[in-house]
Motif scaffolding. Structure first.
Motif, PDB file in Angstrom:
ATOM      1  N   VAL A 291       0.794  -1.241   0.167  1.00 32.01           N
ATOM      2  CA  VAL A 291      -0.103   0.017  -0.045  1.00 32.01           C
ATOM      3  C   VAL A 291       0.886   1.359   0.091  1.00 32.01           C
ATOM      4  O   VAL A 291       0.589   2.054  -0.631  1.00 32.01           O
ATOM      5  CB  VAL A 291      -0.988   0.007   1.226  1.00 32.01           C
ATOM      6  CG1 VAL A 291      -1.741   1.099   1.078  1.00 32.01           C
ATOM      7  CG2 VAL A 291      -1.848  -1.403   1.191  1.00 32.01           C
ATOM      8  N   ALA A 292       2.105   1.151   0.953  1.00 32.00           N
ATOM      9  CA  ALA A 292       2.955   2.328   0.705  1.00 32.00           C
ATOM     10  C   ALA A 292       3.447   2.603  -0.614  1.00 32.00           C
ATOM     11  O   ALA A 292       3.653   3.836  -0.939  1.00 32.00           O
ATOM     12  CB  ALA A 292       4.091   2.135   1.759  1.00 32.00           C
ATOM     13  N   THR A 293       3.904   1.481  -1.454  1.00 28.69           N
ATOM     14  CA  THR A 293       4.258   1.753  -2.778  1.00 28.69           C
ATOM     15  C   THR A 293       3.317   2.326  -3.663  1.00 28.69           C
ATOM     16  O   THR A 293       3.217   3.254  -4.658  1.00 28.69           O
ATOM     17  CB  THR A 293       4.570   0.325  -3.277  1.00 28.69           C
ATOM     18  OG1 THR A 293       5.496  -0.329  -2.421  1.00 28.69           O
ATOM     19  CG2 THR A 293       5.259   0.495  -4.770  1.00 28.69           C
ATOM     20  N   THR A 294       1.969   2.165  -3.659  1.00 25.51           N
ATOM     21  CA  THR A 294       0.770   2.678  -4.268  1.00 25.51           C
ATOM     22  C   THR A 294       0.531   4.158  -4.021  1.00 25.51           C
ATOM     23  O   THR A 294       0.517   4.982  -4.883  1.00 25.51           O
ATOM     24  CB  THR A 294      -0.565   1.885  -3.911  1.00 25.51           C
ATOM     25  OG1 THR A 294      -0.156   0.586  -4.164  1.00 25.51           O
ATOM     26  CG2 THR A 294      -1.651   2.602  -4.769  1.00 25.51           C
ATOM     27  N   VAL A 295       0.678   4.542  -2.653  1.00 27.55           N
ATOM     28  CA  VAL A 295       0.830   5.835  -2.245  1.00 27.55           C
ATOM     29  C   VAL A 295       1.982   6.600  -2.658  1.00 27.55           C
ATOM     30  O   VAL A 295       1.666   7.631  -3.240  1.00 27.55           O
ATOM     31  CB  VAL A 295       0.442   5.896  -0.509  1.00 27.55           C
ATOM     32  CG1 VAL A 295       0.656   7.343  -0.137  1.00 27.55           C
ATOM     33  CG2 VAL A 295      -0.652   5.349  -0.015  1.00 27.55           C
TER      34      VAL A 295
END
Length: 376
Positions: A291-295
């Motif tokens: 999710v951090a990569t997506t953000v």
């Protein structure tokens, strides 16, 4: 004996013309008029010499201007010196903008790689048996997540995409200022006020878009979005004095039209706050795993900071148009205003409209949802 006399007489007869020729040359040298050399005067440096010198130093082609003979050479030299400094600043902002754009790509790729590697290590740790491999996977995952989080905090703080956009805007505006100075030189009638005005514009632009990061970096998450301001305080100026028709091209109808344009600019063309809210929301969404990569991809891959800076610059552009219009309208002496028809044409071009479209916008400003600018 007779043969010797004949040969000597022939030799003498042959040598007589050459002796006579030499005597003429000597006489000519002796009788040549004397030339009295006076004081040699050196011509003053012309503006063409200054242009050539500047082109040699900067590598930029400079437009030739036939300045009036009544213009002060010192003023011309100072304006060309300012143009030389501007050419240097353009190159500096261009290079630094490219560097900070590279930062954005490098940090984005590094953070995503570390985040995904940490997630992979965590998954392998869940599958590994008890022992040293399990501990190695866990420690590696923790180290990668901590490093990625630290880099992400730094990236959110400095916003490299926004930094790059600031430098691109500065380079463009310095080029625009250089063209304005060239226009001033072409129009002639120069005085020291032109030099002071050019200096004030350079300093205001340098303050609006600073080069260093430490100490003078612009606030990336301000509490209130203010338009970028790269011009000095407006003064009442004479502009293009001369009547085209009526009172220097101004009529009551044109004044009201310009006021309506200013109202539309204030109400509908400042969109920077929306981009700022989105950037703040993404910056505080530091979570783990994929999710951090997506953000991170949304915020920095989508260059939300650059979008915010672009809207902030656009707001400054509209604010400059607004101040230019109001400074002319508030000038009571219409002969001291910029010519009304010329100002109307300038505003139309800056907003990407024709004169008829500008008049139509002013007529339906209160009931229309249309933006004033067709460019942004």
């Amino acid at each position: 004996m007779a043969g010797i006399q004949v040969s000597s007489s022939l030799l003498l007869s042959k040598s007589l013309p050459s002796l006579r020729y030499r005597r003429e040359i000597v006489g000519a040298r002796v009788n040549a008029p004397r030339v009295h050399l006076g004081v040699v005067s050196h011509p003053k440096l012309s503006s063409r010499y200054l242009v050539d010198e500047m082109e040699t130093r900067t590598g930029y082609p400079i437009a030739r201007h036939d300045t009036k003979s009544s213009d002060d050479p010192q003023v011309i030299a100072k304006l060309y010196a300012i143009m030389e400094a501007i050419a240097d600043r353009v190159e500096m902002h261009k290079n630094i903008g490219e560097q900070r754009d590279n930062w954005n790509g490098l940090l984005l790729t590094s953070i995503n790689a570390m985040t995904l590697s940490g997630a992979t290590m965590a998954g392998l740790a869940a599958l590994a048996a008890e022992g040293s491999p399990l501990m190695a996977f866990k420690l590696s995952s923790i180290v990668l997540y901590v490093a990625a989080t630290g880099l992400l905090l730094v990236m959110n703080k400095i916003q490299p995409s926004q930094l790059a956009e600031e430098q691109r805007s500065a380079a463009r505006l310095f080029k625009q200022l250089r063209v304005q100075i060239e226009t001033t030189l072409a129009l002639g009638k120069l005085d020291i006020n032109d030099v002071n005005e050019a200096m004030e514009k350079v300093l205001a632009l340098a303050k609006a878009y600073p080069l260093p990061l430490l100490g003078s970096m612009l606030e990336k998450f301000p509490s209130k979005v203010e338009p970028a301001r790269w011009w000095p305080k407006q003064r009442s100026k004479q502009g293009f004095v001369g009547k085209i028709e009526g009172n220097n091209g101004w009529t009551r109808k044109l004044e009201e039209e310009m006021r309506q344009v200013v109202r539309v600019l204030k109400q509908k063309d400042y969109l920077g706050s929306k981009a700022l809210k989105l950037n703040k929301m993404l910056a505080i969404s530091v979570v783990a795993g994929a999710v951090a990569t997506t953000v991170n991809l949304l915020e920095h891959g989508g260059q939300v900071g650059m979008v915010f800076e672009m809207y902030r610059g656009n707001a400054g552009f509209f604010k400059l148009i607004e101040e230019n219009i109001m400074s002319n309208i508030n000038e009571k002496d219409v002969e001291r205003r910029e010519n009304g028809e010329i100002l109307e044409m300038k505003v139309a071009l800056q907003l990407g409209r024709s004169l008829s479209e500008l008049k139509q916008l002013a007529a339906i400003a209160e009931c229309s949802e249309e933006f004033a600018s067709k460019l942004f």
